[in-house]
Design a protein around this motif. Sequence first.
Motif, PDB file in Angstrom:
ATOM      1  N   THR A 216       0.830  -1.206   0.000  1.00  0.00           N
ATOM      2  CA  THR A 216       0.000   0.000   0.000  1.00  0.00           C
ATOM      3  C   THR A 216       0.863   1.253   0.000  1.00  0.00           C
ATOM      4  O   THR A 216       0.588   2.222  -0.727  1.00  0.00           O
ATOM      5  CB  THR A 216      -0.937   0.017   1.220  1.00  0.00           C
ATOM      6  N   LEU A 217       1.926   1.242   0.823  1.00  0.00           N
ATOM      7  CA  LEU A 217       2.829   2.388   0.871  1.00  0.00           C
ATOM      8  C   LEU A 217       3.496   2.629  -0.483  1.00  0.00           C
ATOM      9  O   LEU A 217       3.705   3.785  -0.897  1.00  0.00           O
ATOM     10  CB  LEU A 217       3.906   2.177   1.934  1.00  0.00           C
ATOM     11  N   ILE A 218       3.838   1.548  -1.177  1.00  0.00           N
ATOM     12  CA  ILE A 218       4.520   1.677  -2.468  1.00  0.00           C
ATOM     13  C   ILE A 218       3.538   2.051  -3.575  1.00  0.00           C
ATOM     14  O   ILE A 218       3.819   2.913  -4.414  1.00  0.00           O
ATOM     15  CB  ILE A 218       5.246   0.367  -2.819  1.00  0.00           C
ATOM     16  N   ALA A 219       2.360   1.381  -3.568  1.00  0.00           N
ATOM     17  CA  ALA A 219       1.438   1.523  -4.692  1.00  0.00           C
ATOM     18  C   ALA A 219       0.620   2.804  -4.656  1.00  0.00           C
ATOM     19  O   ALA A 219       0.297   3.363  -5.712  1.00  0.00           O
ATOM     20  CB  ALA A 219       0.501   0.324  -4.740  1.00  0.00           C
ATOM     21  N   THR A 220       0.278   3.291  -3.465  1.00  0.00           N
ATOM     22  CA  THR A 220      -0.618   4.443  -3.370  1.00  0.00           C
ATOM     23  C   THR A 220      -0.089   5.670  -4.102  1.00  0.00           C
ATOM     24  O   THR A 220      -0.801   6.260  -4.929  1.00  0.00           O
ATOM     25  CB  THR A 220      -0.911   4.780  -1.897  1.00  0.00           C
ATOM     26  N   PRO A 221       1.151   6.118  -3.841  1.00  0.00           N
ATOM     27  CA  PRO A 221       1.630   7.307  -4.584  1.00  0.00           C
ATOM     28  C   PRO A 221       1.724   7.068  -6.085  1.00  0.00           C
ATOM     29  O   PRO A 221       1.483   7.988  -6.874  1.00  0.00           O
ATOM     30  CB  PRO A 221       3.014   7.564  -3.973  1.00  0.00           C
ATOM     31  N   ILE A 222       2.055   5.843  -6.485  1.00  0.00           N
ATOM     32  CA  ILE A 222       2.147   5.539  -7.916  1.00  0.00           C
ATOM     33  C   ILE A 222       0.773   5.630  -8.568  1.00  0.00           C
ATOM     34  O   ILE A 222       0.603   6.238  -9.639  1.00  0.00           O
ATOM     35  CB  ILE A 222       2.754   4.134  -8.134  1.00  0.00           C
ATOM     36  N   ILE A 223      -0.239   5.043  -7.913  1.00  0.00           N
ATOM     37  CA  ILE A 223      -1.599   5.052  -8.465  1.00  0.00           C
ATOM     38  C   ILE A 223      -2.148   6.469  -8.519  1.00  0.00           C
ATOM     39  O   ILE A 223      -2.748   6.887  -9.509  1.00  0.00           O
ATOM     40  CB  ILE A 223      -2.519   4.140  -7.627  1.00  0.00           C
ATOM     41  N   VAL A 224      -1.948   7.234  -7.430  1.00  0.00           N
ATOM     42  CA  VAL A 224      -2.446   8.612  -7.392  1.00  0.00           C
ATOM     43  C   VAL A 224      -1.798   9.448  -8.498  1.00  0.00           C
ATOM     44  O   VAL A 224      -2.480  10.194  -9.218  1.00  0.00           O
ATOM     45  CB  VAL A 224      -2.184   9.238  -6.003  1.00  0.00           C
TER      46      VAL A 224
END
Length: 280
Positions: A216-224
């Motif tokens: 979640t920590l890795i994917a959230t900024p990428i998705i946003v």
Amino acid sequence: MNKKNFDLNRFGKLVKHDLATLWPTFGPTMLIIVLLPMTIWLSVLVLGHHLNIESIPPVVRLMLICFSVVLVGIMAPSRIYRYANIRKDGIYFAMLPASKLEKFVSMLLMIMVVCPIVALIGGLLVDMFFTLLPFGPYRTSIWNMADSLHELFNFGDDYEAYYYFGRYLTPANVIVSSIGEYLANVALFLFTSTIFKRHKVLFTILALYAIEFVLTLIATPIIVTHFMELSTSGLVDTWVRNYDPDLILQNIYYWGHATNIIFFVGLTLWSGLRLKKMRY
């Protein structure tokens, strides 16, 4: 060392042995799990009038039984074969007069077939018994689900929702999806039972939470960031205007099946390889 990898007669004796040891190793725990839905029955019986709850719908009772079956499946590897990956303590498992393949197939049979069937039958029998009582929140048979399903999936005048959900929430699809989810989850806990030496279920849950947190920590900024770029370019608005709900549900359904199959086959084979290479 056995000359044959799989001998039917020897395998039959091993299955009888595993069935005989099922109750001493896992029976009481499985019985407690099967009786877990009765805590809901008792709570509604005692507190239902305070909460304005008169009965528990059949579909909810079936979901509770299915939850018990899944819980039995994920706990079975760590209870029945708790010493299979432990040096010295696992010497009894290693010395059983059967090949490693026979032991693993028997293990899969106990964990993925016998235990869930016993839990399912036990849960249905307990539900039937409490339904026959002249009191309590079990008012109708568990198979009388038409009314509760209608309430659960009441879309009013949204006929499009009825159409799309009716296509994919058929009894056959629900059963197939449930079996796939069950096998994938059990395969995961079977695999982790070959890694962790104690508190296998607890450590598996904690490991899953840790992995989810990191992802979640890795994917959230990428998705946003990616979503903002797409939104700026207008592609999101175009997709919203032209989206096909039938295609979305179809992709969710088939990708869900594919994911379950990959997890089940991959983790099961990996578990077998780990047990095959285990040294006692």
